[in-house]
Design an enzyme around this catalytic site. Structure first.
Site, PDB file in Angstrom:
ATOM      1  N   CYS A 162      -2.497  -0.373   7.552  1.00 46.12           N
ATOM      2  CA  CYS A 162      -1.680   0.835   7.493  1.00 46.12           C
ATOM      3  C   CYS A 162      -1.860   1.708   8.729  1.00 46.12           C
ATOM      4  O   CYS A 162      -0.900   2.285   9.246  1.00 46.12           O
ATOM      5  CB  CYS A 162      -1.984   1.596   6.215  1.00 46.12           C
ATOM      6  SG  CYS A 162      -1.491   0.659   4.735  1.00 46.12           S
ATOM      7  N   CYS A 172      -6.236   1.883   5.688  1.00 44.43           N
ATOM      8  CA  CYS A 172      -6.909   0.660   6.121  1.00 44.43           C
ATOM      9  C   CYS A 172      -6.390   0.255   7.504  1.00 44.43           C
ATOM     10  O   CYS A 172      -5.497   0.900   8.062  1.00 44.43           O
ATOM     11  CB  CYS A 172      -6.651  -0.456   5.107  1.00 44.43           C
ATOM     12  SG  CYS A 172      -4.927  -1.031   5.098  1.00 44.43           S
ATOM     13  N   HIS A 214       0.855  -1.184   0.000  1.00 46.16           N
ATOM     14  CA  HIS A 214       0.000   0.000   0.000  1.00 46.16           C
ATOM     15  C   HIS A 214       0.891   1.234   0.000  1.00 46.16           C
ATOM     16  O   HIS A 214       2.023   1.199   0.498  1.00 46.16           O
ATOM     17  CB  HIS A 214      -0.882   0.024   1.244  1.00 46.16           C
ATOM     18  CG  HIS A 214      -1.948  -1.021   1.262  1.00 46.16           C
ATOM     19  ND1 HIS A 214      -3.050  -0.924   2.071  1.00 46.16           N
ATOM     20  CD2 HIS A 214      -2.091  -2.187   0.580  1.00 46.16           C
ATOM     21  CE1 HIS A 214      -3.827  -1.973   1.894  1.00 46.16           C
ATOM     22  NE2 HIS A 214      -3.258  -2.764   0.993  1.00 46.16           N
ATOM     23  N   GLU A 266       0.923   4.131   1.703  1.00 45.23           N
ATOM     24  CA  GLU A 266       1.412   4.661   2.973  1.00 45.23           C
ATOM     25  C   GLU A 266       2.303   3.668   3.706  1.00 45.23           C
ATOM     26  O   GLU A 266       3.250   4.065   4.378  1.00 45.23           O
ATOM     27  CB  GLU A 266       0.259   5.134   3.870  1.00 45.23           C
ATOM     28  CG  GLU A 266      -0.737   4.077   4.258  1.00 45.23           C
ATOM     29  CD  GLU A 266      -1.872   3.871   3.278  1.00 45.23           C
ATOM     30  OE1 GLU A 266      -3.016   3.723   3.739  1.00 45.23           O
ATOM     31  OE2 GLU A 266      -1.639   3.832   2.052  1.00 45.23           O
TER      32      GLU A 266
END
Length: 169
Positions: A93, A90, A60, A62
């Protein structure tokens, strides 16, 4: 200039950096989500979605930016840092943000299907965890959300074309 207004301008400037990462992700065929990590007023790391390219469920935007920031700064604790991300993080993260001790997360569009910083969950302010951090949502929200809408609209059109179905748009 009022402090709140100045902070908003700074947040928007760094969100534009994250948006640029999201655009690069879209050019690579990835869902357009981008992130930057800022420490002491400068970008120390950048990331964008690379799940398809890397065959990695943790790739992802981040998550990648936070890992790169730790490497760039030579420490796992990211106190003093702000993560800017185009879509609300999410659970994975947001959990990494707790574990990395980040000070702030600024996101663009809320995520009604997986947002863990206020939409579905709020990992940032769960007193049962060992760290809490500031969250600012909705920064350049329309622009961030439009990137996602455009990407998925194009993806659906490609799928229809592949099946030989006429577009209804």
């Amino acid at each position: 200039m009022a402090e709140a207004e100045r902070r908003r301008e700074v947040d928007e400037a760094f969100m534009r950096e994250a948006i640029e990462e999201a655009r690069l992700a879209a050019q690579e065929g990835e869902v357009p989500i981008g992130a930057v990590v800022v420490c002491d007023g400068r970008v120390v790391a950048r990331g964008r979605n690379r799940r398809e390219l890397d065959h990695d469920p943790s790739a992802h935007a981040e998550f990648s930016a936070l890992v790169k920031a730790s490497q760039a700064l030579g420490r796992w604790r990211l106190t003093g840092c702000t993560a800017y991300v185009t879509l609300e993080p999410c659970l994975m993260c947001a959990g990494l943000m707790v574990n990395s001790r980040i000070d702030r997360c600024v996101f663009g569009a809320p995520d009604p299907k997986g947002g863990a910083l206020g939409t579905l969950y709020d990992v940032s302010h769960d007193g049962r965890l060992n760290h809490e951090f500031e969250v600012v949502g909705g920064v350049l929200q329309d622009e961030c959300a439009q990137l996602l809408r455009d990407f998925f609209r194009a993806r659906r059109a490609e799928q229809r074309a592949a099946r030989g179905v006429a577009s209804d748009e």
